[in-house]
Write a protein that holds these residues in place. Structure first.
Motif, PDB file in Angstrom:
ATOM      1  N   ILE A 102      -1.482  27.190  -4.507  1.00 38.73           N
ATOM      2  CA  ILE A 102      -2.596  27.830  -3.474  1.00 38.73           C
ATOM      3  C   ILE A 102      -3.878  27.470  -2.439  1.00 38.73           C
ATOM      4  CG2 ILE A 102      -3.757  30.593  -3.934  1.00 38.73           C
ATOM      5  CD1 ILE A 102      -1.855  30.478  -6.607  1.00 38.73           C
ATOM      6  N   ARG A 103      -4.094  26.724  -3.285  1.00 38.52           N
ATOM      7  CA  ARG A 103      -5.894  26.478  -3.026  1.00 38.52           C
ATOM      8  C   ARG A 103      -5.504  25.243  -1.307  1.00 38.52           C
ATOM      9  NH1 ARG A 103     -10.034  24.578  -6.847  1.00 38.52           N
ATOM     10  NH2 ARG A 103     -11.086  24.087  -5.193  1.00 38.52           N
ATOM     11  N   SER A 104      -4.256  24.488  -1.474  1.00 36.33           N
ATOM     12  CA  SER A 104      -4.061  24.145  -0.204  1.00 36.33           C
ATOM     13  C   SER A 104      -3.239  24.215   0.806  1.00 36.33           C
ATOM     14  CB  SER A 104      -2.700  22.829  -0.623  1.00 36.33           C
ATOM     15  OG  SER A 104      -1.518  23.439  -0.687  1.00 36.33           O
ATOM     16  N   HIS A 105      -2.517  25.802   0.670  1.00 42.16           N
ATOM     17  CA  HIS A 105      -2.707  26.191   1.662  1.00 42.16           C
ATOM     18  C   HIS A 105      -3.947  27.252   2.192  1.00 42.16           C
ATOM     19  CE1 HIS A 105       1.795  26.465   2.189  1.00 42.16           C
ATOM     20  NE2 HIS A 105       1.858  26.127   1.156  1.00 42.16           N
ATOM     21  N   GLY A 106      -5.007  26.805   1.703  1.00 39.18           N
ATOM     22  CA  GLY A 106      -6.633  27.687   2.845  1.00 39.18           C
ATOM     23  C   GLY A 106      -6.896  28.915   1.701  1.00 39.18           C
ATOM     24  N   ALA A 107      -5.921  29.620   0.682  1.00 35.99           N
ATOM     25  CA  ALA A 107      -6.532  30.194  -0.084  1.00 35.99           C
ATOM     26  C   ALA A 107      -6.900  29.920  -0.939  1.00 35.99           C
ATOM     27  CB  ALA A 107      -4.646  31.621  -0.374  1.00 35.99           C
ATOM     28  N   ARG A 108      -7.263  31.153  -1.502  1.00 38.87           N
ATOM     29  CA  ARG A 108      -8.248  30.960  -2.526  1.00 38.87           C
ATOM     30  C   ARG A 108      -7.386  31.559  -3.662  1.00 38.87           C
ATOM     31  NH1 ARG A 108     -13.679  34.875  -2.508  1.00 38.87           N
ATOM     32  NH2 ARG A 108     -12.896  35.476  -0.613  1.00 38.87           N
ATOM     33  N   ALA A 109      -7.374  31.598  -4.948  1.00 37.00           N
ATOM     34  CA  ALA A 109      -6.582  31.403  -6.169  1.00 37.00           C
ATOM     35  C   ALA A 109      -6.694  31.487  -7.018  1.00 37.00           C
ATOM     36  CB  ALA A 109      -5.959  30.054  -6.588  1.00 37.00           C
ATOM     37  N   GLY A 110      -6.175  32.875  -7.784  1.00 39.20           N
ATOM     38  CA  GLY A 110      -6.677  33.594  -8.967  1.00 39.20           C
ATOM     39  C   GLY A 110      -5.487  33.512  -9.996  1.00 39.20           C
ATOM     40  N   LEU A 111      -5.768  33.238 -11.573  1.00 42.37           N
ATOM     41  CA  LEU A 111      -5.317  33.967 -12.561  1.00 42.37           C
ATOM     42  C   LEU A 111      -4.889  34.766 -12.944  1.00 42.37           C
ATOM     43  CD1 LEU A 111      -2.402  31.502 -14.088  1.00 42.37           C
ATOM     44  CD2 LEU A 111      -4.561  30.826 -15.421  1.00 42.37           C
ATOM     45  N   ALA A 112      -4.096  35.666 -13.358  1.00 43.46           N
ATOM     46  CA  ALA A 112      -4.032  37.350 -13.501  1.00 43.46           C
ATOM     47  C   ALA A 112      -3.475  37.184 -14.992  1.00 43.46           C
ATOM     48  CB  ALA A 112      -2.707  37.630 -12.935  1.00 43.46           C
ATOM     49  N   LEU A 113      -4.192  37.812 -16.186  1.00 36.97           N
ATOM     50  CA  LEU A 113      -4.292  38.157 -17.392  1.00 36.97           C
ATOM     51  C   LEU A 113      -3.948  39.296 -17.732  1.00 36.97           C
ATOM     52  CD1 LEU A 113      -5.677  34.989 -17.423  1.00 36.97           C
ATOM     53  CD2 LEU A 113      -7.089  35.803 -19.165  1.00 36.97           C
ATOM     54  N   ASN A 114      -2.531  38.991 -18.636  1.00 40.70           N
ATOM     55  CA  ASN A 114      -2.320  39.963 -19.077  1.00 40.70           C
ATOM     56  C   ASN A 114      -2.826  40.595 -20.274  1.00 40.70           C
ATOM     57  OD1 ASN A 114      -0.116  41.132 -17.125  1.00 40.70           O
ATOM     58  ND2 ASN A 114       2.023  39.545 -18.505  1.00 40.70           N
ATOM     59  N   PRO A 115      -2.804  42.080 -20.933  1.00 38.02           N
ATOM     60  CA  PRO A 115      -3.979  42.411 -22.055  1.00 38.02           C
ATOM     61  C   PRO A 115      -3.491  41.898 -23.127  1.00 38.02           C
ATOM     62  CG  PRO A 115      -2.861  44.607 -20.598  1.00 38.02           C
ATOM     63  CD  PRO A 115      -2.208  43.028 -20.078  1.00 38.02           C
ATOM     64  N   ALA A 116      -1.919  41.501 -23.501  1.00 37.72           N
ATOM     65  CA  ALA A 116      -1.964  40.348 -24.404  1.00 37.72           C
ATOM     66  C   ALA A 116      -2.178  38.628 -24.561  1.00 37.72           C
ATOM     67  CB  ALA A 116      -0.551  40.610 -25.343  1.00 37.72           C
ATOM     68  N   THR A 117      -2.646  38.624 -22.959  1.00 36.35           N
ATOM     69  CA  THR A 117      -2.659  37.164 -22.958  1.00 36.35           C
ATOM     70  C   THR A 117      -4.148  37.027 -23.324  1.00 36.35           C
ATOM     71  OG1 THR A 117      -1.412  37.276 -21.199  1.00 36.35           O
ATOM     72  CG2 THR A 117      -2.687  35.054 -20.775  1.00 36.35           C
ATOM     73  N   PRO A 118      -4.696  36.210 -24.091  1.00 39.39           N
ATOM     74  CA  PRO A 118      -6.069  34.678 -24.607  1.00 39.39           C
ATOM     75  C   PRO A 118      -6.279  34.413 -23.033  1.00 39.39           C
ATOM     76  CG  PRO A 118      -3.419  33.822 -25.283  1.00 39.39           C
ATOM     77  CD  PRO A 118      -3.205  34.538 -24.372  1.00 39.39           C
ATOM     78  N   LEU A 119      -7.804  34.306 -23.580  1.00 35.93           N
ATOM     79  CA  LEU A 119      -8.805  33.641 -22.428  1.00 35.93           C
ATOM     80  C   LEU A 119      -8.279  32.034 -22.885  1.00 35.93           C
ATOM     81  CD1 LEU A 119     -12.060  35.821 -22.680  1.00 35.93           C
ATOM     82  CD2 LEU A 119     -10.884  36.020 -20.934  1.00 35.93           C
ATOM     83  N   ALA A 120      -7.925  31.717 -23.237  1.00 29.23           N
ATOM     84  CA  ALA A 120      -7.125  30.647 -23.680  1.00 29.23           C
ATOM     85  C   ALA A 120      -6.663  29.764 -22.384  1.00 29.23           C
ATOM     86  CB  ALA A 120      -7.207  30.122 -24.904  1.00 29.23           C
ATOM     87  N   VAL A 121      -5.636  30.998 -22.183  1.00 28.44           N
ATOM     88  CA  VAL A 121      -5.217  29.834 -20.640  1.00 28.44           C
ATOM     89  C   VAL A 121      -5.831  29.404 -19.409  1.00 28.44           C
ATOM     90  CG1 VAL A 121      -3.036  31.674 -20.830  1.00 28.44           C
ATOM     91  CG2 VAL A 121      -4.803  32.198 -19.617  1.00 28.44           C
ATOM     92  N   LEU A 122      -7.600  30.160 -19.619  1.00 25.93           N
ATOM     93  CA  LEU A 122      -8.159  29.327 -18.904  1.00 25.93           C
ATOM     94  C   LEU A 122      -8.528  27.952 -19.144  1.00 25.93           C
ATOM     95  CD1 LEU A 122      -9.807  32.084 -18.068  1.00 25.93           C
ATOM     96  CD2 LEU A 122      -8.428  32.113 -16.613  1.00 25.93           C
ATOM     97  N   ASP A 123      -8.373  27.683 -20.282  1.00 23.14           N
ATOM     98  CA  ASP A 123      -8.514  26.052 -20.844  1.00 23.14           C
ATOM     99  C   ASP A 123      -8.469  25.644 -19.195  1.00 23.14           C
ATOM    100  OD1 ASP A 123      -9.670  27.223 -22.838  1.00 23.14           O
ATOM    101  OD2 ASP A 123      -8.509  26.389 -24.599  1.00 23.14           O
ATOM    102  N   HIS A 124      -8.896  24.255 -18.813  1.00 23.04           N
ATOM    103  CA  HIS A 124      -8.703  23.070 -18.200  1.00 23.04           C
ATOM    104  C   HIS A 124      -8.433  23.481 -16.529  1.00 23.04           C
ATOM    105  CE1 HIS A 124      -8.014  21.192 -22.355  1.00 23.04           C
ATOM    106  NE2 HIS A 124      -7.197  22.349 -22.764  1.00 23.04           N
ATOM    107  N   VAL A 125      -8.717  24.743 -16.363  1.00 21.77           N
ATOM    108  CA  VAL A 125      -8.248  26.079 -15.046  1.00 21.77           C
ATOM    109  C   VAL A 125      -9.175  25.700 -14.081  1.00 21.77           C
ATOM    110  CG1 VAL A 125      -5.614  25.373 -15.198  1.00 21.77           C
ATOM    111  CG2 VAL A 125      -6.470  27.037 -15.222  1.00 21.77           C
ATOM    112  N   LEU A 126      -9.553  26.702 -15.426  1.00 28.04           N
ATOM    113  CA  LEU A 126     -10.898  27.762 -14.737  1.00 28.04           C
ATOM    114  C   LEU A 126     -12.034  26.450 -13.777  1.00 28.04           C
ATOM    115  CD1 LEU A 126     -11.914  30.321 -15.102  1.00 28.04           C
ATOM    116  CD2 LEU A 126     -13.948  29.207 -16.860  1.00 28.04           C
TER     117      LEU A 126
END
Ligand code: DX5
Ligand code: ZN
Length: 235
Positions: A105-129
């Motif tokens: 996404i960033r290589s195309h010049g756009a800003r990158a977002g990660l979308a977390l569902n209600p049951a998706t833990p914040l831990a998915v942000l580890d290492h990529v935040l």
């Protein structure tokens, strides 16, 4: 004073008059245009792809905030960037290689977002935040507009706010918390107090005939939060 952004979601717009609807919310004072992409696979609904995005893109100069609810993700990123997407968010469950998708996404010049569902833990942000520009917190299960805000999201936002503040302090890069689903004037202040910066609102904006009034009403609520936040900071 914190800056808050309002992103009307086209999902609740009149699809037969999308260009007019975009012009209307732009004049009404929106900050971003939220474009929901559903594939009847990752979510049980089907909306529009890059062709539609590209066709309606000329009707506003506001940033286009593309929310991919598709699986796979990577094969659509380039087309949406070319179609004028400024932010592209995706769900980690839908990408085999989350880090690679963010870089793509960033290589195309756009800003990158990660979308977390209600049951998706914040831990998915580890290492990529550090690489992200936006964390999109879903406050409903994705797939439909007009659902009720899930109250547990507020605790998640409070925890995320702390992590995001610490990350921004360390990296010096802006990182926005966006909330999506069931946002309206009656709950927007509580959601802002919990930590959100960007507020997606579909039915609350497009479900009314006076969109300027709907957005003004939300901003009125948000203004009180800014005062509280300033007071808290002075203590
Ligand atoms: C839901 C979409 C949302 C939706 C929000 O899957 O991602 O963007 O449009 O609609 P409201 O604001 O009506 O809950
Ligand atoms: Zn969305």
């Amino acid at each position: 004073m914190r800056e808050f952004l309002i992103a009307p979601s086209l999902l609740s717009a009149d699809f037969a008059r999308l260009a007019d609807e975009i012009r209307d919310v732009t004049a009404a004072g929106a900050d971003w245009i939220h474009f929901d992409v559903m594939d009847n696979h990752y979510v049980p609904n089907l909306t529009a792809g890059p062709l539609v995005c590209s066709a309606i893109r000329p009707y506003t100069t506001l940033p286009f905030d593309v929310h991919l609810m598709t699986m796979p993700v990577d094969s659509l990123v380039g087309a949406f960037a070319e179609a004028g997407a400024n932010v592209i968010s995706f769900h980690p469950e839908a990408s085999l290689h989350v880090h690679r998708t963010i870089e793509l996404i960033r290589s195309h010049g756009a800003r990158a977002g990660l979308a977390l569902n209600p049951a998706t833990p914040l831990a998915v942000l580890d290492h990529v935040l550090d690489l992200l520009d936006v964390v999109l917190v879903m406050s409903v299960n994705p797939g439909f507009g007009g659902q009720a805000f899930i109250a547990q999201t507020l605790d998640k936002l409070r925890l995320l706010r702390k992590r995001v503040d610490a990350t921004m302090q360390r990296t010096g890069r802006p990182l926005l918390i966006e909330v999506d689903g069931g946002v309206k004037a009656s709950n927007i202040a509580r959601i802002a107090e919990a930590g959100a910066d960007v507020f997606v609102a579909g039915s609350a904006v497009f479900g009314t005939s006076d969109r300027a009034q709907a957005i003004r009403c939300m901003r009125g609520e948000l203004a009180t939060v800014g005062e509280h936040a300033d007071l808290a900071a002075m203590k």
